[in-house]
Scaffold this active site. Structure first.
Site, PDB file in Angstrom:
ATOM      1  N   PHE A  21       0.839  -1.200   0.000  1.00 52.11           N
ATOM      2  CA  PHE A  21       0.000   0.000   0.000  1.00 52.11           C
ATOM      3  C   PHE A  21       0.871   1.247   0.000  1.00 52.11           C
ATOM      4  O   PHE A  21       1.760   1.413   0.839  1.00 52.11           O
ATOM      5  CB  PHE A  21      -0.914   0.018   1.228  1.00 52.11           C
ATOM      6  CG  PHE A  21      -1.779   1.240   1.314  1.00 52.11           C
ATOM      7  CD1 PHE A  21      -2.882   1.390   0.479  1.00 52.11           C
ATOM      8  CD2 PHE A  21      -1.500   2.253   2.222  1.00 52.11           C
ATOM      9  CE1 PHE A  21      -3.690   2.526   0.549  1.00 52.11           C
ATOM     10  CE2 PHE A  21      -2.301   3.387   2.306  1.00 52.11           C
ATOM     11  CZ  PHE A  21      -3.397   3.517   1.467  1.00 52.11           C
ATOM     12  N   GLY A  22       0.607   2.135  -0.950  1.00 47.49           N
ATOM     13  CA  GLY A  22       1.333   3.397  -1.047  1.00 47.49           C
ATOM     14  C   GLY A  22       0.434   4.581  -0.756  1.00 47.49           C
ATOM     15  O   GLY A  22      -0.725   4.605  -1.179  1.00 47.49           O
ATOM     16  N   GLY A  24       2.186   7.873  -0.584  1.00 44.42           N
ATOM     17  CA  GLY A  24       3.037   9.004  -0.947  1.00 44.42           C
ATOM     18  C   GLY A  24       3.424   8.893  -2.408  1.00 44.42           C
ATOM     19  O   GLY A  24       2.568   8.735  -3.280  1.00 44.42           O
ATOM     20  N   GLU A  99      12.634   2.907   0.505  1.00 42.46           N
ATOM     21  CA  GLU A  99      11.853   3.341   1.650  1.00 42.46           C
ATOM     22  C   GLU A  99      12.599   3.224   2.981  1.00 42.46           C
ATOM     23  O   GLU A  99      12.488   4.108   3.829  1.00 42.46           O
ATOM     24  CB  GLU A  99      10.545   2.538   1.718  1.00 42.46           C
ATOM     25  CG  GLU A  99       9.691   2.616   0.469  1.00 42.46           C
ATOM     26  CD  GLU A  99       9.163   4.015   0.214  1.00 42.46           C
ATOM     27  OE1 GLU A  99       8.964   4.763   1.179  1.00 42.46           O
ATOM     28  OE2 GLU A  99       8.952   4.356  -0.968  1.00 42.46           O
TER      29      GLU A  99
END
Length: 248
Positions: A21-22, A24, A99
């Site tokens: 899940f993103g 940004g 990340e």
């Protein structure tokens, strides 16, 4: 929510597809191969530009600000989930570098809720009510890049002034706001859209052309016509403004 970074290794060992899940830059620039993507939300979190960045959108001497999630019992954060193949050996190492190593984020597992399809299409493999476990990257206050809360005008000015290897910090903010407005117009994110409004105002005051800053060609006057903004959009969701470039 599983707070252990070992979850990343566990997911690598699984012999089935999994979701990431993103919320940004992954929303508009995932950077890895995926089988499917779908918009939706996670509960219990709110998005904040409280994480510093010294590589992609800033430098060591002038860190930019990017999004992270803070725990919020009543919060809902919208974004996009990506389905990664079980035999994909590149996506997780790429995300770990992007990340975790460079961004200062940690891996967690959350429930992802697909967005109800307002048009009744059955093209998605997920049903309207089905939720899935998904990997999520969150920055916590203990990481070295953490900047934390600040007055919104101060955050907006910092975003406008910073630039990193991936481009201007303002591009990160504006593309994320564009993604939300175009793909999930019914979603509300006061923090995000307040920052967008402030960045556009400060850029206009400082005679900064945001299109040039983002590497885009300035639009001609004949391209000015835009669709009417539907009345169901929230007041904080201001329409995109036309910024004239000023030769300096």
């Amino acid at each position: 929510m599983d707070m252990s970074e070992d979850r990343n290794n566990a997911m690598e060992a699984r012999k089935e597809p999994f979701w990431v899940f993103g919320y940004g830059s992954l929303c508009w620039n995932p950077g890895f191969q995926y089988q499917q993507s779908i918009t939706g939300y996670v509960k219990g979190f709110s998005r904040r530009f409280w994480q510093g960045n010294t590589t992609h959108r800033g430098t060591e001497s002038k860190p930019g600000r990017v999004a992270t999630l803070i725990e919020d019992k009543e919060g809902i954060t919208w974004g996009k989930a990506f389905l990664i193949s079980a035999d994909d050996n590149a996506a997780l190492p790429y995300l770990s570098t992007r990340e975790c190593k460079l961004g200062g984020y940690r891996t967690h597992t959350v429930n992802f809720h697909p967005r109800p399809n307002l048009f009744g299409s059955s093209s998605s493999s997920l049903s309207i009510t089905e939720k899935k476990n998904a990997l999520l990257y969150i920055a916590v206050p203990e990481n070295k890049h953490w900047l934390g809360a600040a007055p919104l005008p101060d955050i907006a000015k910092q975003i406008l002034e910073c630039h990193g290897q991936s481009g201007p910090n303002a591009e990160y903010l504006l593309r994320l706001a564009d993604f939300m407005r175009e793909e999930i117009p019914e979603a509300l994110d006061e923090h995000l859209f307040s920052l967008e409004r402030l960045v556009r105002k400060f850029a206009s005051d400082m005679k900064i052309c945001l299109r040039t800053l983002m590497g885009e060609e300035p639009q001609e006057e004949k391209q000015e016509v835009k669709a009417v903004v539907p009345s169901y959009q929230f007041a904080s969701r201001i329409p995109e403004k036309k910024l004239r470039c000023v030769n300096m």
